[in-house]
Design an enzyme around this catalytic site. Sequence first.
Site, PDB file in Angstrom:
ATOM      1  N   PRO A 203      76.091  58.370  -1.665  1.00  0.00           N
ATOM      2  CA  PRO A 203      76.860  59.252  -2.538  1.00  0.00           C
ATOM      3  C   PRO A 203      76.933  58.669  -3.946  1.00  0.00           C
ATOM      4  CG  PRO A 203      78.310  58.137  -0.996  1.00  0.00           C
ATOM      5  CD  PRO A 203      76.913  57.770  -0.617  1.00  0.00           C
ATOM      6  N   HIS A 204      76.877  59.528  -4.929  1.00  0.00           N
ATOM      7  CA  HIS A 204      76.927  59.049  -6.310  1.00  0.00           C
ATOM      8  C   HIS A 204      77.529  60.124  -7.200  1.00  0.00           C
ATOM      9  CE1 HIS A 204      73.000  60.898  -5.509  1.00  0.00           C
ATOM     10  NE2 HIS A 204      73.053  61.358  -6.740  1.00  0.00           N
ATOM     11  N   ALA A 205      78.103  59.675  -8.313  1.00  0.00           N
ATOM     12  CA  ALA A 205      78.761  60.620  -9.209  1.00  0.00           C
ATOM     13  C   ALA A 205      78.868  60.022 -10.597  1.00  0.00           C
ATOM     14  CB  ALA A 205      80.158  60.954  -8.685  1.00  0.00           C
TER      15      ALA A 205
END
Length: 154
Positions: free
Chosen positions: A65-67
């Site tokens: 997951p990345h943001a």
Amino acid sequence: MEMSMILKPEAVRVLSAASSKKRLLHELGDLAEAAYGIKQLGAVEALQERESLGPTGVGHGVALPHARIDGIDEVVGVFVLLDKPVDFDSVDRQPVDLVFALFAPRDAGVEHLKALALVSRTLRDPSVCAKLRSNSDPATLYTIVTEAQAVQAA
């Protein structure tokens, strides 16, 4: 870019209580706040927003997951090993137990992509994943993740 530039030892944890993807994202937000001072709510919302575009479970029990978020000036990461795998809508439909979340500044360009590529390369290595799964000490997990890159480069 080196893994030790984006991951601090205190940003590594073993979790036994993540019962769902949503709960796991909250745990990642808690860890990001504890390790880097990133606001938990902002981190969770940014991760959920990114997940709505398409799941970041890349297969073989791994999720990345990345943001992009406001309020940070460099790419940072958190790593968790789950005692019990959780469904993460992965491409291979397998639950995940190795999760490396990346947080990048809103305007990060190539650095965000370099970090994502580095983490992806590291966790695509079956021997690295096997070592991670056979350890439950956060300090050892940190060493495995950060030294894997040096071994791959040799």
